[in-house]
Design an enzyme around this catalytic site. Structure first.
Site, short mmCIF file in Angstrom:
data_model
loop_
_atom_site.label_atom_id
_atom_site.label_comp_id
_atom_site.label_asym_id
_atom_site.label_seq_id
_atom_site.Cartn_x
_atom_site.Cartn_y
_atom_site.Cartn_z
N ASP A 164 -6.14 1.77 -2.06
CA ASP A 164 -6.87 1.50 -0.83
C ASP A 164 -7.69 0.21 -0.94
OD1 ASP A 164 -5.79 3.83 0.18
OD2 ASP A 164 -7.68 4.96 0.18
N HIS A 206 0.84 -1.21 0.00
CA HIS A 206 0.00 0.00 0.00
C HIS A 206 0.87 1.26 0.00
CE1 HIS A 206 -2.85 2.91 2.01
NE2 HIS A 206 -3.58 2.49 0.99
#
Length: 122
Positions: free
Chosen positions: A89, A47
């Site tokens: 996300d 991420h």
């Protein structure tokens, strides 16, 4: 933005990102350095790398468009940068869901010296 990311984590993993992932391993939470401690921490590493590739908008503050249906999240909108953030996300939230079994309390609030080794490249 971070609130939308929290909502995605709740939707996909069934738990609060703030409560479970805000200070986990070497990459979940502020900053990130060293080697990911397990598969859950690797979700945060990936991420972070994903956010690092985004240019033209701020991943933590910008609102993006998405919809959720059953157990899926679809990123939308016409702004490519915002869509990229949404996809970062979404992928992390799915990763948390897929790696719930690897979550280990021993990686909560790990000492900073644990994460001092050289980071692997994204």
């Amino acid at each position: 933005n971070l609130l939308q990311f929290e909502m995605m984590i709740l939707k996909m993993a069934g738990r609060s990102g703030i409560r479970w992932y805000s200070d986990y391993g070497c990459y979940c939470g502020k900053g990130g350095h060293g080697q990911p401690q397990d598969a859950t921490d690797r979700c945060c590493f990936v991420h972070d790398c994903c956010y690092g590739k985004v240019s033209g908008c701020d991943p933590k503050d910008e609102f993006y468009k998405y919809s959720s249906d059953n157990n899926d999240i679809v990123c939308g909108g016409n702004n490519p940068c915002l869509k990229e953030i949404c996809e970062c996300d979404r992928d992390a939230a799915i990763c948390f869901r897929d790696n719930l079994s690897t979550y280990n309390n021993k990686y909560w609030n790990v000492p900073s010296e644990t994460c001092q080794v050289e980071s692997e490249p994204c």
